[in-house]
Scaffold this motif. Structure first.
Motif, PDB file in Angstrom:
ATOM      1  N   SER A 159     -47.305 -72.195 -10.213  1.00  0.00           N
ATOM      2  CA  SER A 159     -47.812 -73.422 -10.813  1.00  0.00           C
ATOM      3  C   SER A 159     -49.260 -73.270 -11.249  1.00  0.00           C
ATOM      4  CB  SER A 159     -47.672 -74.579  -9.825  1.00  0.00           C
ATOM      5  OG  SER A 159     -48.428 -74.316  -8.646  1.00  0.00           O
ATOM      6  N   MET A 160     -50.020 -72.449 -10.540  1.00  0.00           N
ATOM      7  CA  MET A 160     -51.424 -72.251 -10.895  1.00  0.00           C
ATOM      8  C   MET A 160     -51.573 -71.386 -12.147  1.00  0.00           C
ATOM      9  SD  MET A 160     -52.879 -71.578  -7.037  1.00  0.00           S
ATOM     10  CE  MET A 160     -54.485 -71.079  -7.605  1.00  0.00           C
ATOM     11  N   ILE A 161     -50.739 -70.364 -12.239  1.00  0.00           N
ATOM     12  CA  ILE A 161     -50.876 -69.416 -13.344  1.00  0.00           C
ATOM     13  C   ILE A 161     -50.123 -69.879 -14.577  1.00  0.00           C
ATOM     14  CG2 ILE A 161     -50.417 -67.030 -14.039  1.00  0.00           C
ATOM     15  CD1 ILE A 161     -50.748 -66.200 -11.164  1.00  0.00           C
ATOM     16  N   GLY A 162     -49.038 -70.603 -14.366  1.00  0.00           N
ATOM     17  CA  GLY A 162     -48.205 -70.981 -15.494  1.00  0.00           C
ATOM     18  C   GLY A 162     -47.248 -69.884 -15.910  1.00  0.00           C
ATOM     19  N   SER A 163     -46.949 -68.976 -15.003  1.00  0.00           N
ATOM     20  CA  SER A 163     -46.038 -67.863 -15.283  1.00  0.00           C
ATOM     21  C   SER A 163     -44.936 -67.850 -14.233  1.00  0.00           C
ATOM     22  CB  SER A 163     -46.796 -66.531 -15.267  1.00  0.00           C
ATOM     23  OG  SER A 163     -45.908 -65.446 -15.322  1.00  0.00           O
ATOM     24  N   ASP A 164     -43.787 -67.271 -14.597  1.00  0.00           N
ATOM     25  CA  ASP A 164     -42.662 -67.229 -13.667  1.00  0.00           C
ATOM     26  C   ASP A 164     -42.873 -66.237 -12.529  1.00  0.00           C
ATOM     27  OD1 ASP A 164     -41.277 -69.149 -14.942  1.00  0.00           O
ATOM     28  OD2 ASP A 164     -39.917 -67.802 -16.007  1.00  0.00           O
ATOM     29  N   LEU A 165     -43.762 -65.256 -12.749  1.00  0.00           N
ATOM     30  CA  LEU A 165     -43.964 -64.197 -11.753  1.00  0.00           C
ATOM     31  C   LEU A 165     -42.620 -63.571 -11.360  1.00  0.00           C
ATOM     32  CD1 LEU A 165     -46.624 -65.865  -9.418  1.00  0.00           C
ATOM     33  CD2 LEU A 165     -47.020 -64.264 -11.304  1.00  0.00           C
ATOM     34  N   ALA A 166     -41.834 -63.276 -12.397  1.00  0.00           N
ATOM     35  CA  ALA A 166     -40.460 -62.824 -12.157  1.00  0.00           C
ATOM     36  C   ALA A 166     -40.425 -61.525 -11.359  1.00  0.00           C
ATOM     37  CB  ALA A 166     -39.739 -62.642 -13.495  1.00  0.00           C
ATOM     38  N   TYR A 167     -41.358 -60.632 -11.649  1.00  0.00           N
ATOM     39  CA  TYR A 167     -41.346 -59.348 -10.951  1.00  0.00           C
ATOM     40  C   TYR A 167     -41.590 -59.543  -9.455  1.00  0.00           C
ATOM     41  CZ  TYR A 167     -42.791 -54.633  -9.607  1.00  0.00           C
ATOM     42  OH  TYR A 167     -42.910 -53.413  -8.977  1.00  0.00           O
ATOM     43  N   LEU A 168     -42.540 -60.403  -9.127  1.00  0.00           N
ATOM     44  CA  LEU A 168     -42.829 -60.646  -7.710  1.00  0.00           C
ATOM     45  C   LEU A 168     -41.656 -61.334  -7.024  1.00  0.00           C
ATOM     46  CD1 LEU A 168     -46.555 -61.826  -7.902  1.00  0.00           C
ATOM     47  CD2 LEU A 168     -45.654 -59.544  -7.480  1.00  0.00           C
ATOM     48  N   HIS A 169     -41.081 -62.310  -7.703  1.00  0.00           N
ATOM     49  CA  HIS A 169     -39.921 -62.973  -7.117  1.00  0.00           C
ATOM     50  C   HIS A 169     -38.768 -62.002  -6.925  1.00  0.00           C
ATOM     51  CE1 HIS A 169     -41.856 -66.867  -8.183  1.00  0.00           C
ATOM     52  NE2 HIS A 169     -41.208 -67.274  -7.111  1.00  0.00           N
ATOM     53  N   GLN A 170     -38.604 -61.147  -7.886  1.00  0.00           N
ATOM     54  CA  GLN A 170     -37.504 -60.182  -7.788  1.00  0.00           C
ATOM     55  C   GLN A 170     -37.693 -59.266  -6.585  1.00  0.00           C
ATOM     56  OE1 GLN A 170     -36.873 -58.132 -11.452  1.00  0.00           O
ATOM     57  NE2 GLN A 170     -35.390 -56.704 -10.615  1.00  0.00           N
ATOM     58  N   MET A 171     -38.904 -58.765  -6.392  1.00  0.00           N
ATOM     59  CA  MET A 171     -39.154 -57.893  -5.243  1.00  0.00           C
ATOM     60  C   MET A 171     -39.024 -58.648  -3.930  1.00  0.00           C
ATOM     61  SD  MET A 171     -42.249 -55.327  -6.230  1.00  0.00           S
ATOM     62  CE  MET A 171     -43.417 -56.634  -6.550  1.00  0.00           C
ATOM     63  N   ASP A 176     -60.019 -67.281 -12.398  1.00  0.00           N
ATOM     64  CA  ASP A 176     -58.960 -66.405 -12.894  1.00  0.00           C
ATOM     65  C   ASP A 176     -59.040 -65.027 -12.276  1.00  0.00           C
ATOM     66  OD1 ASP A 176     -58.003 -68.432 -14.438  1.00  0.00           O
ATOM     67  OD2 ASP A 176     -59.033 -67.784 -16.273  1.00  0.00           O
ATOM     68  N   GLY A 177     -60.249 -64.548 -12.077  1.00  0.00           N
ATOM     69  CA  GLY A 177     -60.403 -63.234 -11.482  1.00  0.00           C
ATOM     70  C   GLY A 177     -59.827 -63.167 -10.081  1.00  0.00           C
ATOM     71  N   LYS A 178     -60.076 -64.227  -9.309  1.00  0.00           N
ATOM     72  CA  LYS A 178     -59.530 -64.252  -7.951  1.00  0.00           C
ATOM     73  C   LYS A 178     -58.006 -64.306  -7.977  1.00  0.00           C
ATOM     74  CE  LYS A 178     -63.491 -66.529  -5.720  1.00  0.00           C
ATOM     75  NZ  LYS A 178     -63.908 -67.723  -4.959  1.00  0.00           N
ATOM     76  N   ILE A 179     -57.478 -65.074  -8.903  1.00  0.00           N
ATOM     77  CA  ILE A 179     -56.017 -65.183  -8.977  1.00  0.00           C
ATOM     78  C   ILE A 179     -55.402 -63.841  -9.334  1.00  0.00           C
ATOM     79  CG2 ILE A 179     -54.125 -66.207 -10.279  1.00  0.00           C
ATOM     80  CD1 ILE A 179     -55.630 -68.767 -10.379  1.00  0.00           C
ATOM     81  N   GLN A 180     -56.008 -63.183 -10.306  1.00  0.00           N
ATOM     82  CA  GLN A 180     -55.475 -61.883 -10.698  1.00  0.00           C
ATOM     83  C   GLN A 180     -55.546 -60.881  -9.548  1.00  0.00           C
ATOM     84  OE1 GLN A 180     -57.548 -60.671 -14.218  1.00  0.00           O
ATOM     85  NE2 GLN A 180     -56.755 -62.368 -15.459  1.00  0.00           N
ATOM     86  N   ALA A 181     -56.665 -60.930  -8.820  1.00  0.00           N
ATOM     87  CA  ALA A 181     -56.795 -60.029  -7.673  1.00  0.00           C
ATOM     88  C   ALA A 181     -55.764 -60.369  -6.608  1.00  0.00           C
ATOM     89  CB  ALA A 181     -58.207 -60.113  -7.110  1.00  0.00           C
ATOM     90  N   ALA A 182     -55.548 -61.648  -6.400  1.00  0.00           N
ATOM     91  CA  ALA A 182     -54.573 -62.058  -5.392  1.00  0.00           C
ATOM     92  C   ALA A 182     -53.161 -61.641  -5.792  1.00  0.00           C
ATOM     93  CB  ALA A 182     -54.643 -63.569  -5.196  1.00  0.00           C
ATOM     94  N   VAL A 183     -52.838 -61.832  -7.060  1.00  0.00           N
ATOM     95  CA  VAL A 183     -51.509 -61.429  -7.532  1.00  0.00           C
ATOM     96  C   VAL A 183     -51.338 -59.920  -7.420  1.00  0.00           C
ATOM     97  CG1 VAL A 183     -50.012 -61.309  -9.561  1.00  0.00           C
ATOM     98  CG2 VAL A 183     -51.231 -63.427  -9.034  1.00  0.00           C
ATOM     99  N   ARG A 184     -52.404 -59.205  -7.733  1.00  0.00           N
ATOM    100  CA  ARG A 184     -52.351 -57.750  -7.587  1.00  0.00           C
ATOM    101  C   ARG A 184     -52.122 -57.363  -6.130  1.00  0.00           C
ATOM    102  NH1 ARG A 184     -51.087 -52.773  -9.197  1.00  0.00           N
ATOM    103  NH2 ARG A 184     -52.616 -51.199  -8.604  1.00  0.00           N
ATOM    104  N   HIS A 185     -52.829 -58.039  -5.232  1.00  0.00           N
ATOM    105  CA  HIS A 185     -52.672 -57.786  -3.792  1.00  0.00           C
ATOM    106  C   HIS A 185     -51.227 -58.050  -3.356  1.00  0.00           C
ATOM    107  CE1 HIS A 185     -54.429 -58.533   0.511  1.00  0.00           C
ATOM    108  NE2 HIS A 185     -53.334 -57.788   0.519  1.00  0.00           N
ATOM    109  N   ILE A 186     -50.713 -59.184  -3.762  1.00  0.00           N
ATOM    110  CA  ILE A 186     -49.340 -59.542  -3.387  1.00  0.00           C
ATOM    111  C   ILE A 186     -48.351 -58.536  -3.967  1.00  0.00           C
ATOM    112  CG2 ILE A 186     -47.554 -61.302  -3.644  1.00  0.00           C
ATOM    113  CD1 ILE A 186     -49.819 -63.375  -3.697  1.00  0.00           C
TER     114      ILE A 186
END
Length: 1778
Positions: A951-963, A907-917
């Motif tokens: 699919s990994m997180i189970g979230s829409d990641l709407a903010y990232l998709h929007q950007m 989870d830590g890596k995923i959060q860091a990766a999402v933060r990076h993206i």
């Protein structure tokens, strides 16, 4: 006006819960926010609870504050709660819970779970009835949403008084505009109070939301602004009172809001309202002070800036300058107040509040005897925030305070602090002038304040002589001063061992400070200065070495914390020393003095710079000399300690050349501008001469490159060694702008120094800066600013500092980031590396302090080039690389069956990766991605990775998709707009439309949907081949999402999607040879399916755009058919499809309707084609398919009945060219043929026949009449009877709708009459003839006047055997009606036609009456014709025909089989006949036939002369009428009285038109007539008629006919005498006689009844009736008549006669007679009063006996009479009756 009872009943009804009204209960239960009423009504509370509790559970997961309500309103037991059965207290408790819940819920009302919870409150707890106000207040911030309209719909009849302003919007269920809410809150005080109370309650419970607070702040601010404006009119007193009232309303609200701390939005809103209030209302200072105290009392660290902005506005409105103590104290506590005010001053005025801060800080410092509080005053005063006026006021207070302190300050510390403050301010000539002006205003002598070396006293001393001038002081004062100076010298410490200079870094600052103070004290006398410099501390082995003296002076003039006057004095002293040395030696070594001269030239004080310039000139005048012979003025080798520093050596020539050629020429500029020296010197060192930036000339000698390098090294060496921070600051400012010349200096000197500087503690640096009067941030910025892009070590050093490594201070991190931002554009090849570093640092969790945030801020501030952005996007973390992979040994231990297990993800890596993206995408988004098209490839790759992350997180990641999608959209839009050449280099394979579709499909965010659709639309415009394969899923998705949104942005998205995607789709279909409508069927179905969910205001424009984009010639009919078929039960669809059709030109509409009918025809076929594709008929059952076809037929009728289409076709036919006209005619002919074929094909289908015929009728009525007639001629000849009927009906309708004055229409319709008459033949069907006659009737009625010949010919056809004389009743009826209208039109021209027609009509009437069942229609039609004849040619209806008609009318009027409508027609005929037929002929006919209606109308219509002329005939008619009573009685008629009353009315109307000479004989004859029969029975009825008539005459004519009673006296007396034993008509006769006599008595004004002959004739018979009365009615008539007689014949004799008769009856044996007599006595007593009671003595004996009567009723009535007598006489009869 309603009574109190009615009002109470209305209130009860309004509040009734209708417990027993099941329909009302069901209606209340159907009120819902989520479901349609029909669905809601069928739901149980168990079902509803399951739906709503799901929403509640979701809310609890979002916010734990909802959990307590799980035990109350959302408990399982709440399903059984019934508020109507709860007590008042229980309801009040529940109201509190509901209000609290609504307050918490209001912030999330746009969420679906919140709507579900609100649904439960509505359905179960009826909040729309019991908590209406709280519900409306909760949803009010969402007044623009559909939810608000839904709430209004369920509270429409329950609006509380505070929301009555919503009534206009509730009626239409439209959301109110903001202006309406603003008006209500401004004018409705109850609403204003309720809204604010709601907000305060919500905030107190900490349930506030940003939406509520923002709405409150904006609406209240606008409302207050409007309310203040509303108070601006009227007289001053009234305006002031209004303002006070307004302030009293608003201030409590503001006070309540400011009490709530920790809510920034609420605080900001209150400050905004306060700002408006104080700027527009005239408030007193005490109110403003209270408001300021409230502001500072409520602010926090996060809201201080906004609060300060509010304070500054309030302070500007105050009259007084000073702030109250609480405000001043709060502002003085903030050490950064000067910086805050400086930043605020860039946006608004802060002068007054800044002045208030200074004055307040001084006041508090003096009050608390704390000099540290003056620091705030100094910071603000020196920030130059105040205006000249405010400066003077502040300085005046400072000077006044200082004057007071000089007298009271014990140790002088506070007075010195104030003095220092004044000295700090007086650094410029302008400020000195302000100090002097303030001193004059304060009436204080500055000399008395003993301010040290204040420059305002004039020019400082320049030479020995000026310093030796004795001041006018006493000897004692001079002695005291000298003693004090000697004391200062004696206390000076010795210099530390080994310290040769005051510029030695090892020199303690405290020692320097003491020597500076001594030097300052020596300024008053040359002797003191000599004594100071003769101290051992300044003694050297070489007398010509002045290093120690000059080092002290140099440090004094470069230390900013020293007074400017002292710095000025130090420079002058140095110049004096130089002169002295030059007078003794040939030269002087000044190489060590150069950096300090440069620092002096950069001093802020102009006087100091001027003195420095003078010193430079003095040095410049000296010529280089032999080193061995020159004096040491400031030896560079000894300045910083012999063993510590070996400075670069410059030759005397080079030093002199540099000074003379480059410094001296710019001295004047340096004096004017303190920053000029640094710019000029940087230019000199960079390119050898002064650049254009300095404004100096270019003619000077250029420095050699080697010398520039040496000078750079020299300045850098001094900068890194000198302990004087201002000198370091000046030198770094110079070196920071030097390029290659300082490469060596940076590498060898500045970089090591910077590393050393980084390791210093914050306290050490701060202490050094404070000692030297420099802002710490300035020197640190200068040190880091010396690091450039030219050396990788320097860049690495900046990165180290920014990341906080190597023990650097946290305060250096932001400065390092700033420097990195400046060097980034110059790094070129290292830009990507630096961007990676900053990105890594921005994500770093182990960085110190604010390093990540600062790195992110720096990264965002950079202008990143394309290659860097591509690099960042290419290096985004890969989702697959985040999965933890087991080691190889571990993998070998696992079996093959375990290989399929899902990989474990950290989870830590995923959060860091999402933060990076996130960071990278934010950078891309902010970098104007449209200018970087090469980002397409990495961004689409990132989109693919985001789907993995999702699919990994189970979230829409709407903010990232929007950007991400937004950036892609910008790039594609840019490619579309500019067609950049880079687009050719873009590989289309990198563009993945499927990824966009996948994103749309799997994301729930509306914003993401909109951007994705816009992206696809833009791609379709740029590269359509990339998106065509993904179109249909997108439109299917749109139908359930975007199309349902009501906001403008969603509408824009839908429009863009349709306009950009659909055209290439249509082009592709055409290119492939496919029909557009078949290929786009799925797309059309998506839009049609979404129709009911599309907001009303968007539907039409959206479907119009869709049709036009696909091609109206291809799909318009399909859209219309699909809408009509799918929403057949929706009443609104008809208007919509008509409006949609009208958006296109007429030819397109006709073509679409042809295609529409083709589609219906296809649906009727066994093997269907297009109808199965568009309508899905193959998937429906036979019944459903037939229903669909029926809906299509009905919809087609609606579309063709469109008046707009008809008007447009008419206009095109009238004004269009031949080609368009022929095209319209061809299309219409085809359309008409289609409609006829459908009607023929569906003739045997009972369900579709009527819709098909309706469609045909609509088609027939489509074209203008002339064109329709031309097109229908062929159809009439070849068509069926049904077709002919349709044509005739269409012509009839057109004739009715056409304007009478339309000349063209007149010609068209009159020309068509002969064509219509052709079909009135026996060989035509009855229905056809009927339709033709009806058509001819309408045409003749409306347009026949223009061609009467055509109408006469048509009438002749109608009067023939095929119509009027036909055996078919329907033809007779329509023919009679048509003839009626034609006769009215033709008039005399119809004479030849009428005799047989009239005879036929009368024959039909006689035939109708002969039948058992009357033909109502035929009778009405016949009388209509007769009315037309009478109205037009009345002379033709005479003699026998008139008698027959009147008899028929009379019989028909008395026949039960004639309905009310026919009776009205007959009545109208009779009235018309009475008016039109000659009186003699009319009255003769009436005499022969008797028709009362005609008689009454004739009498009323004709004049008096005519009536008098025909009086004898009328008298005969009246005698017949009066004799009707006997005839009706014989026949047993039930309406005898009604008919005889009509006879009286008619007789009365005749009488009113006759004179007495004519009427009197008739009346006498009438009396004789009543006695002329020997039949007692008939005679009685005749007398009844006569007396009824007499009664009518008497009541209407009153006294005018009283004399006619003489003809009836004998008759009346006889009747009354014979009343004994009367029965039947005799009783009725007696009643009428009594009524008639009573009326005559009442209306006698000529004393007729006082005549004895008249009185005697009726008195005895009348009084004798008291013995004959057997019932109450008769008794009351007798009593009334006797009373009226007594009143009319009121002479004493007549009264006595009446009384005598009554006294006799009082002794009658019959109790009823006695009772009637007493009643009569009472009535006469009441009528005549004392006039009658003159006979009281005669009455008393009888009264006495009656009081003891055996009959109780008589006794009671007598007692009433006695009381009445006593009331009249005013005396008691008790004594008289004893």
């Amino acid at each position: 006006m309603a009574t109190v009872l009615q009002q109470q009943l209305a209130t009860i009804a309004a509040n009734s819960t209708h417990q027993l009204d099941l329909k009302a209960q069901k209606s209340r239960h159907s009120q819902s926010l989520l479901f349609e009423p029909r669905d809601a009504a069928s739901q149980s509370f168990d079902t509803l609870y399951q739906i709503c509790i799901e929403g509640f559970d979701e809310l609890c997961q979002l916010d734990a504050r909802f959990l307590p309500y799980e035990r109350s309103i959302f408990a399982a037991s709440s399903k059984n709660v019934d508020r109507t059965q709860m007590t008042k207290r229980e309801n009040e408790e529940l109201d509190g819970v509901v209000r609290s819940f609504l307050g918490l819920l209001q912030g999330r009302l746009l969420l679906k779970p919140a709507i579900k919870c609100l649904e439960w409150l509505v359905r179960r707890f009826r909040v729309q009835e019991h908590n209406t106000e709280a519900l409306l207040l909760a949803v009010l911030p969402f007044y623009t949403t559909d939810m608000f309209a839904a709430v209004m719909s369920i509270v429409s009849d329950r609006l509380p008084p505070t929301f009555r302003w919503l009534h206009p919007y509730v009626a239409s269920l439209q959301c109110p505009p903001r202006s309406a809410i603003l008006s209500a809150i401004s004018s409705n005080s109850a609403f204003f109070a309720a809204f604010n109370s709601w907000l305060i309650d919500v905030v107190k419970a900490r349930n506030q939301s940003a939406i509520l607070l923002g709405f409150w702040a904006s609406i209240i601010a606008q409302a207050v602004n409007g309310m203040i404006d509303a108070t601006a009119s009227g007289r001053d007193a009234i305006r002031k009172q209004r303002e006070e009232d307004l302030v009293l309303r608003i201030l409590p609200v503001l006070q309540s809001t400011l009490i709530m701390k920790g809510i920034p939005e609420l605080y900001l809103g209150a400050c905004m309202v306060m700002t408006i209030l104080v700027t527009k209302a005239r408030l007193e200072d005490r109110v403003l002070d209270a408001m300021m105290e409230a502001v500072v009392g409520a602010w926090t660290e996060h809201t201080m800036d906004e609060g300060l902005a509010c304070l500054s506005v309030i302070a500007e409105e105050k009259e007084a300058l000073e702030l109250s103590n609480p405000v001043a104290r709060a502002l003085s506590k903030d050490k950064q107040i000067a910086q805050r005010l400086t930043g605020l001053g860039q946006a608004q005025r802060v002068s007054k509040v800044a002045a208030g801060v200074v004055a307040g800080a001084v006041r508090l410092a003096i009050k608390s005897q704390d000099s540290e509080k003056l620091q705030v005053a100094e910071d603000v005063l020196m920030s130059a925030l105040t205006t000249k006026e405010h400066n003077i006021q502040v300085l005046q207070k400072l000077i006044t305070s200082l004057a007071g302190l000089k007298e009271s300050d014990g140790n002088g510390e506070l007075s010195r602090a104030v003095s220092r403050l004044l000295e700090q301010f007086a650094q410029t000539e302008q400020n000195v002038a302000l100090v002097e002006q303030a001193a004059r205003a304060a009436k204080v002598d500055l000399q008395s304040l003993r301010l040290p070396l204040l420059i305002s006293t004039g020019e400082a001393v320049n030479d020995h002589e000026s310093m030796d001038v004795d001041q006018p002081e006493t000897k004692e004062a001079r002695d005291d001063t000298q003693d004090n100076f000697h004391l200062v010298l004696s206390e000076l410490p010795h210099l530390p061992d080994g310290v040769e200079s005051f510029l030695d870094p090892s020199m303690p600052f405290d020692i320097f400070r003491q020597y500076t103070a001594a030097f300052e004290s020596s300024s008053s006398s040359m002797r003191y200065k000599q004594q100071l410099f003769e101290l051992s501390a300044f003694a050297t082995a070489d007398a010509s070495d002045r290093t120690r003296v000059v080092s002290l002076l140099a440090r004094v003039w470069t230390t900013r914390s020293v007074y400017a006057a002292t710095r000025h004095f130090a420079l002058q002293t140095c110049a004096t020393e130089l002169k002295g040395i030059l007078s003794q030696t040939d030269g002087v070594a000044t190489d060590g003095l150069l950096p300090y001269l440069l620092a002096a030239l950069a001093d802020e004080n102009a006087k100091v710079r001027k003195a420095a310039a003078a010193l430079c000139r003095s040095i410049g005048t000296t010529s280089p000399s032999n080193k061995e012979e020159r004096a040491v003025f400031l030896a560079a080798t000894r300045t910083y300690g012999v063993s510590k520093f070996e400075p670069p050596q410059l030759s005397d020539d080079d030093t002199h050349c540099f000074l003379v050629n480059h410094i001296l020429p710019v001295l004047e500029d340096c004096v004017l501008d303190s920053a000029f020296i640094t710019r000029a010197l940087a230019d000199i060192l960079d390119d050898g001469t002064v650049g254009s930036a300095t404004g100096a000339s270019h003619g000077r000698k250029e420095l050699k490159k080697a010398l520039r390098a040496d000078l750079s090294d020299l300045l850098a060496a001094h900068a890194v060694v000198t302990p004087v921070v201002p000198v370091q600051l000046t030198l770094f400012k110079v070196l920071n702008h030097v390029g290659k010349s300082a490469l060596h200096a940076r590498k060898v000197l500045l970089l090591p120094f910077a590393r050393t500087w980084m390791t210093k503690t914050h306290e050490d640096v701060k202490a050094a800066c404070d000692n030297d009067g420099v802002v710490m941030e300035d020197i640190e910025s200068a040190v880091l600013g010396s690091m450039t892009h030219r050396n990788t070590d320097e860049v690495q050093f900046l990165k180290d500092v920014a990341s906080g490594v190597a023990g650097s201070r946290a305060s250096l991190v932001p400065l390092a980031c700033v420097q990195l931002r400046q060097v980034f554009p110059l790094l070129h090849s290292m830009q990507a590396e630096l961007a990676d570093f900053l990105l890594h640092l921005a994500q770093g969790d182990d960085a110190i302090g604010d390093a990540p945030a600062l790195a992110l801020e720096t990264l965002r501030a950079l202008s990143l080039p394309t290659d860097v952005l591509v690099h960042l996007a290419d290096n985004l973390p890969n989702a697959n690389g985040l999965e933890d992979q087991p080691s190889s040994a571990k993998r070998r231990r696992h079996s093959r069956s375990e290989d399929n297990r899902p990989q474990i993800v950290d989870d830590g890596k995923i959060q860091a990766a999402v933060r990076h993206i996130t960071l990278v995408l934010e950078l891309v988004e902010s970098s104007k991605p449209a200018t970087h098209p090469l980002l397409l490839r990495p961004l689409f790759h990132a989109l693919r990775e985001l789907n993995h992350y999702k699919s990994m997180i189970g979230s829409d990641l709407a903010y990232l998709h929007q950007m991400l999608l937004g950036s892609l959209l910008s790039i594609v839009d840019g490619l579309n707009a500019s067609q950049q050449p880079q687009s050719s280099a873009i590989d289309h394979a990198d563009i993945r439309t499927d990824l966009i579709v996948e994103c749309v499909r799997t994301t729930r965010s509306t914003q993401v949907h909109n951007i994705a659709l816009l992206l696809v639309s833009s791609l379709a415009a740029w590269a359509p081949e990339l998106v065509l394969h993904s179109v249909m899923p997108l439109f299917t998705f749109m139908s359930s999402t975007v199309l349902r949104q009501s906001d403008d942005y969603s509408a824009h998205v839908a429009d863009e999607t349709v306009s950009r995607i659909v055209p290439p789709l249509a082009a592709s279909l055409k290119k492939k040879g496919k029909e557009v409508v078949r290929g786009a069927a799925e797309l059309l179905l998506s839009f049609v399916a979404a129709f009911e969910h599309i907001p009303l205001h968007r539907r039409l424009a959206l479907f119009e755009l869709l049709v036009k984009t696909l091609g109206e010639q291809d799909v318009l009919f399909a859209v219309l058919a699909m809408l009509v078929e799918r929403y057949a039960s929706d009443t609104r669809i008809a208007g919509f499809v008509v409006e949609l059709l009208n958006r296109f030109d007429a030819i397109t509409r006709l073509r679409a309707m042809n295609q529409y009918l083709d589609l219906i025809t296809d649906g009727l076929k066994t093997k269907r084609g297009l109808s199965d594709v568009l309508l899905g008929l193959n998937e429906k059952k036979a019944e459903q398919a037939q229903d669909s076809l029926e809906a299509l037929l009905e919809g087609g009728s609606t579309l063709l009945q469109n008046r707009t289409l008809s008007k447009d076709l008419a206009a095109d036919l009238a004004n269009g060219d031949e080609e368009s006209t022929n095209q319209i005619r061809t299309l219409y002919a085809s359309l008409l043929e289609h409609a006829m074929q459908l009607t023929h094909a569906l003739g045997a289908n009972p369900d579709l026949k009527d819709p098909a015929e309706s469609l045909l009728r609509a088609t027939l009525g489509l074209l203008p009449t002339s064109d329709f007639i031309q097109s229908s001629a062929q159809l009439m000849q070849s068509g069926s009877d049904a077709t002919r009927q349709q044509v005739f009906r269409s012509l009839e309708s057109r004739a009715q709708q056409a304007h009478r004055g339309d000349t063209a229409a007149q010609t068209i319709f009159t020309n068509v009459l002969p064509n219509c008459a052709v079909y009135v033949r026996r060989d035509q069907s009855v229905a056809t003839r009927h339709a033709a006659i009806a058509c001819m009737d309408v045409i003749s009625e409306r347009f026949g006047k223009t061609d009467r010949g055509a109408v006469l010919a048509a009438a002749d056809h109608i009067a023939g055997d095929a119509a009027l004389r036909s055996d078919v009743v329907q033809l007779r009826v329509i023919s009679l009606l048509a003839m009626a209208s034609m006769v009215e039109l033709l008039g005399d021209e119809a004479i030849g036609l009428l005799p047989p027609v009239l005879e036929t009509a009368i024959a039909y009437l006689e035939h109708c009456l002969a039948q058992e069942v009357t033909d109502q229609q035929l009778m009405t039609a016949a009388f209509s014709l007769l009315s037309s004849i009478v109205g037009t040619l009345s002379w033709m209806l005479v003699g026998d025909k008139l008698d027959r008609v009147l008899k028929i009318a009379s019989r028909a009027g008395t026949t039960d089989s004639v309905d009310a409508g026919d009776s009205i027609t007959i009545h109208d005929f009779c009235i018309l006949a009475a008016k039109k037929i000659a009186p003699a002929e009319l009255f003769g006919a009436i005499d022969r036939s008797w028709t009362d209606v005609t008689l009454q109308a004739g009498i009323g219509h004709h004049s008096k002369a005519t009536v008098t002329k025909n009086a004898q005939v009328l008298f005969a008619i009246l005698l017949q009428a009066f004799d009707l009573r006997a005839e009706f009685a014989d026949n047993g008629e039930h309406n005898v009285e009604e008919d005889t009353s009509l006879a009286d009315t008619i007789a009365m109307e005749v009488t009113l038109k006759l004179n007495d000479a004519t009427f009197r004989p008739f009346f006498m004859g009438l009396v004789d007539w009543s006695h002329a029969t020997h039949d007692a029975y008939r005679g009685a009825y005749r007398l009844i008629s006569v007396y009824h008539f007499w009664l009518t005459l008497s009541e209407q004519l009153k006294s005018l006919v009283t004399g006619y009673a003489s003809f009836l006296l004998d008759s009346a007396g006889a009747i009354l005498r014979q009343s004994s034993g009367a029965t039947g008509p005799q009783q009725q006769l007696i009643k009428v006689v009594l009524q008639a006599l009573s009326s005559s008595f009442r209306h006698d004004q000529d004393d007729f009844w006082q005549a004895p002959s008249h009185f005697d004739a009726v008195a005895d018979p009348l009084l004798s009736q008291l013995e004959q009365t057997t019932n109450i009615e008769a008794s009351s008539l007798v009593v009334s008549a006797v009373t009226d007689l007594a009143s009319a014949a009121s002479s004493p004799e007549h009264l006595k006669s009446i009384n005598t008769k009554l006294m006799a009856f009082m002794k009658h044996a019959d109790a009823d007679v006695r009772l009637s007599t007493v009643k009569c006595e009472r009535a006469v007593t009441e009528r005549l009063g004392l006039e009658w009671l003159t006979l009281l003595p005669e009455m008393l004996p009888a009264i006495s006996e009656l009081l003891e009567d055996d009959d109780a009723a008589v006794e009671r009535e007598t007692l009433k009479w006695v009381r009445e007598i006593e009331e009249v006489t005013g005396e008691s009869l008790e004594g008289m009756l004893a």
